[in-house]
Design a protein around this motif. Structure first.
Motif, PDB file in Angstrom:
ATOM      1  N   ARG A 276      43.599  57.058  41.739  1.00  0.00           N
ATOM      2  CA  ARG A 276      42.383  57.414  42.450  1.00  0.00           C
ATOM      3  C   ARG A 276      42.010  58.861  42.119  1.00  0.00           C
ATOM      4  O   ARG A 276      42.867  59.746  42.106  1.00  0.00           O
ATOM      5  CB  ARG A 276      42.561  57.226  43.957  1.00  0.00           C
TER       6      ARG A 276
ATOM      7  N   LEU B  30      34.935  61.688  37.690  1.00  0.00           N
ATOM      8  CA  LEU B  30      34.749  60.243  37.811  1.00  0.00           C
ATOM      9  C   LEU B  30      34.326  59.592  36.481  1.00  0.00           C
ATOM     10  O   LEU B  30      34.026  58.397  36.457  1.00  0.00           O
ATOM     11  CB  LEU B  30      33.717  59.920  38.890  1.00  0.00           C
TER      12      LEU B  30
ATOM     13  N   PRO C 128      34.038  47.237  34.818  1.00  0.00           N
ATOM     14  CA  PRO C 128      34.779  48.396  35.351  1.00  0.00           C
ATOM     15  C   PRO C 128      36.290  48.167  35.284  1.00  0.00           C
ATOM     16  O   PRO C 128      36.771  47.048  35.489  1.00  0.00           O
ATOM     17  CB  PRO C 128      34.290  48.499  36.797  1.00  0.00           C
ATOM     18  N   SER C 129      37.010  49.239  35.037  1.00  0.00           N
ATOM     19  CA  SER C 129      38.470  49.134  34.985  1.00  0.00           C
ATOM     20  C   SER C 129      39.028  48.908  36.388  1.00  0.00           C
ATOM     21  O   SER C 129      38.635  49.588  37.343  1.00  0.00           O
ATOM     22  CB  SER C 129      39.074  50.407  34.405  1.00  0.00           C
ATOM     23  N   PRO C 130      39.980  47.979  36.524  1.00  0.00           N
ATOM     24  CA  PRO C 130      40.617  47.767  37.827  1.00  0.00           C
ATOM     25  C   PRO C 130      41.748  48.753  38.091  1.00  0.00           C
ATOM     26  O   PRO C 130      42.374  48.703  39.150  1.00  0.00           O
ATOM     27  CB  PRO C 130      41.172  46.339  37.703  1.00  0.00           C
TER      28      PRO C 130
ATOM     29  N   TRP D 172      41.660  52.186  38.141  1.00  0.00           N
ATOM     30  CA  TRP D 172      41.360  53.453  38.804  1.00  0.00           C
ATOM     31  C   TRP D 172      40.137  53.282  39.699  1.00  0.00           C
ATOM     32  O   TRP D 172      39.346  52.354  39.543  1.00  0.00           O
ATOM     33  CB  TRP D 172      41.132  54.573  37.791  1.00  0.00           C
ATOM     34  N   SER D 173      39.962  54.210  40.626  1.00  0.00           N
ATOM     35  CA  SER D 173      38.814  54.182  41.521  1.00  0.00           C
ATOM     36  C   SER D 173      38.570  55.585  42.040  1.00  0.00           C
ATOM     37  O   SER D 173      39.406  56.488  41.876  1.00  0.00           O
ATOM     38  CB  SER D 173      39.062  53.216  42.687  1.00  0.00           C
ATOM     39  N   ALA D 174      37.431  55.775  42.675  1.00  0.00           N
ATOM     40  CA  ALA D 174      37.144  57.042  43.339  1.00  0.00           C
ATOM     41  C   ALA D 174      37.896  57.080  44.671  1.00  0.00           C
ATOM     42  O   ALA D 174      37.972  56.086  45.391  1.00  0.00           O
ATOM     43  CB  ALA D 174      35.643  57.189  43.582  1.00  0.00           C
TER      44      ALA D 174
ATOM     45  N   SER E 130      38.058  57.767  48.279  1.00  0.00           N
ATOM     46  CA  SER E 130      37.030  57.877  49.313  1.00  0.00           C
ATOM     47  C   SER E 130      37.252  59.137  50.160  1.00  0.00           C
ATOM     48  O   SER E 130      38.392  59.568  50.377  1.00  0.00           O
ATOM     49  CB  SER E 130      37.049  56.642  50.208  1.00  0.00           C
TER      50      SER E 130
END
Length: 333
Positions: free
Chosen positions: A259, A283, A295-297, A299-301, A303
């Protein structure tokens, strides 16, 4: 060229350009700082990986593009070897002790070329590994082999220069604070980390300043890291929250549950805190194991409700266990 080959070619160029740009940045940092053998070997390993990627791409790359990429890699490989030669300790010449002549009617006399060959650098290299000269293999700052500890600038290896590479490795359940703060009241004003190498870190929080060069991270699990860098690359890691200030695109490979968030303003030097227009591509992540339109699973932003508050960063000494319980990704999110 078929549409499939066009897609493969574009994917390769994306990886190749990002990889070689990062390598050139790392080489610049090593030339301008304290180049350690470990850092040079890390760059050489990355060159070899990109070389293999180029070899695998020959099936669909046009011949002209193959030659251009090959020439660029050869130039980088030459720079690595030149840097390795400049960093290598000078071996001392030693005359070979004269052997006793064999019991035979005619004595055996070694030629000058044989005597010189006998004084091989190989023997000198064994002396370097086993003798005091081995320190040159670990030049730069190191923080390694700790558990359940709160670590500060005073925990770094000594002696050290104001501008050095930094290696952090083999930590478990640790809090690392290397920024000017109450825990580091005597940190030198000119302390600069020219490059960062991180490996084998678990259940830990790393609070780091802006790195002037590149950051290369391997094998992190259930961690938080805050840093700034010119380039960022993470391999084989999972469950890591990354707070980063970066102008280029962060790169991950063989990672999961990563993240990303912006580098906290409260951690920036006072001279930069007032600058509100700092552009960060935190990001704009590239996942080299997910080169697809979706979208890549991996990584994520991060919150806002799960981000560490400005006043909650562990900038004062205390119980590492209590700090980790409150800050690690597996807690409260």
């Amino acid at each position: 060229m078929t549409e499939t080959n066009q897609e493969l070619t574009q994917q390769f160029y994306t990886r190749f350009q990002a990889g070689t740009s990062e390598l050139l940045g790392q080489l610049d940092s090593l030339r301008n700082g304290s180049a350690s053998f470990q850092a040079i070997d890390s760059v050489a390993a990355e060159v070899a990986r990109i070389r293999k990627d180029l070899t695998d791409a020959i099936a669909f790359l046009p011949g002209y593009d193959q030659r251009q990429c090959d020439n660029k890699l050869k130039d980088i490989e030459a720079q690595v070897e030149a840097l390795r030669s400049a960093t290598a300790p000078k071996s001392k010449f030693a005359f070979k002790r004269k052997a006793k002549p064999a019991a035979s009617p005619a004595p055996v006399i070694s030629s000058p070329s044989e005597s010189i060959a006998a004084s091989t650098p190989q023997s000198a290299s064994h002396q370097t590994v086993n003798g005091s000269s081995s320190a040159s293999h670990t030049s730069g700052l190191r923080l390694s082999g700790h558990s359940h500890s709160y670590l500060t600038v005073s925990s770094l290896s000594t002696p050290w220069s104001a501008a050095s590479d930094l290696t952090i490795s083999d930590l478990d359940h640790c809090v690392v604070n290397l920024i000017p703060s109450p825990a580091n009241p005597d940190v030198p004003a000119d302390l600069t980390f020219t490059a960062l190498h991180v490996r084998n870190i678990t259940n830990s929080v790393l609070v780091l300043p802006i790195i002037t060069g590149s950051a290369l991270l391997h094998d992190m699990k259930n961690c938080v890291i805050a840093l700034g860098s010119r380039q960022f690359r993470m391999h084989t890691s999972s469950g890591v929250d990354v707070y980063i200030s970066i102008a280029s695109n962060p790169i991950i490979e063989h990672c999961s549950a990563i993240r990303f968030a912006d580098y906290p303003s409260s951690l920036r030097p006072t001279s930069l805190s007032a600058t509100q227009d700092i552009k960060s591509n935190y990001l704009a992540v590239q996942d080299f194991t997910h080169i697809r339109a979706t979208p890549s699973p991996n990584w994520s932003a991060l919150s806002p409700e799960h981000q560490i508050a400005d006043d909650a960063w562990p900038l004062s000494t205390g119980s590492a266990t209590d700090m980790l319980h409150a800050l690690l990704p597996t807690q409260g999110s």
